[in-house]
Design a protein around this motif. Structure first.
Motif: not given
Length: 330
Positions: A186-189, A182-184, A180, A114
């Protein structure tokens, strides 16, 4: 007559109080650049990183030694940062003071999830400060880009030269290096991500499982997906350009189940301000200084571009952030 005299006296007293307050307030504008400049200094010295690496607290001598800088100068810098609430100090014993981290100082650490350090360094750089000195010229000329006036080319040309959920798929329009997305993923594979941007951007983006990298021009077409996502993209463009981008996004998603998700600042002109209202208005000034046509929009302005792009409905979700989440449905 007595009431008139009393009223006049009260008016003069109020004017005197206002004048006295102005004498104090004007100095905030005269030295308004100081907080950013000292934050830049703190980031460049890596003060927050060093304190964190030593368990979150350090004495002045230890910090000065670790940073290899003047103890007397560092004391003055830290005194200002503590006054601004960036760091705190505690008494370790009667003879020593310890500097400790705060939530604000941790945002200045480099290479953390962050971190806003890079953004502070960008906005405080000579390149990005120069257009502010041309803001009045833009107003007098009634158009044009202050950035272009300062650098001879618009912000995107300049950047190009300096760069050597019930949803099965999402296309990140203008996704840049894919941070952004990649984060999505990773959290929602289960989501298949499509990172869509200009060829020179996606060609150097770090590859990631679950993400397809597609190059193209969002003004021409957008890859097909269950949903299109745009974050900090549309505020760079005029209404007409936004409408074209949004039309292409609408055509890329399913008519019955698709949606376009927009993460942008939403300006409130109704007086219902929150703790980020000042930041959003400042961002609008950034758009005025750094782009030719960009702006932060109100709900009514978002409604206009979405309606013109052919969307039948939309919702705005205000979250505890600078941005709001706008969902538009075809």
């Amino acid at each position: 007559m007595g009431s008139i005299i009393a009223e006049s006296k009260l008016t003069k007293e109020a004017e005197a109080i206002e004048a006295a307050k102005a004498q104090v307030d004007i100095w905030q504008y005269i030295f308004g650049f100081t907080p950013m400049a000292v934050l830049k200094c703190a980031i460049e010295l890596e003060i927050a990183d060093v304190i964190e690496s030593h368990g979150g607290s350090m004495t002045l001598p230890d910090l000065s030694s670790s940073l290899n800088c003047s103890q007397s100068y560092l004391h003055r810098i830290m005194r200002y940062l503590i006054h601004r609430g960036i760091f705190k100090q505690i008494s370790q014993d009667q003879s020593s003071i310890c500097y400790i981290q705060t939530a604000l100082s941790r945002l200045l650490m480099k290479n953390t999830a962050n971190s806003l350090a890079a953004l502070v360094l960008l906005e405080s750089s000579p390149v990005m400060l120069a257009p502010w000195h041309r803001l009045s010229a833009r107003a007098l000329n009634n158009g044009g880009s202050a950035f272009e006036a300062a650098h001879g080319e618009d912000v995107w040309e300049y950047a190009l030269k300096t760069l050597d959920i019930g949803i099965g798929s999402v296309v990140d329009v203008g996704g840049g290096d894919g941070t952004s997305l990649r984060s999505l993923v990773k959290g929602c594979p289960w989501i298949r991500g499509i990172n869509f941007d200009l060829s020179y951007v996606v060609s150097v983006a770090p590859k990631c499982d679950g993400i397809e990298y597609v190059d193209g021009n969002m003004f021409e077409s957008v890859p097909k997906a269950d949903a299109a996502f745009l974050m900090w993209v549309l505020h760079d463009w005029s209404d007409e350009e936004c409408i074209q981008i949004l039309k292409n996004c609408r055509e890329a998603i399913p008519k019955d189940t698709g949606k376009v998700i927009i993460a942008e600042a939403v300006i409130d002109e109704g007086g219902d301000e929150d703790k980020y209202s000042d930041v959003r208005l400042a961002l609008d000034m950034v758009m005025l200084a750094h782009t030719e046509k960009g702006k932060e929009r109100t709900v009514k302005e978002w409604e206009y571009v979405l309606n013109e792009a052919g969307f039948t409905s939309f919702s705005v979700k205000h979250i505890q952030s600078i941005i709001s989440v706008i969902e538009a449905y075809p």
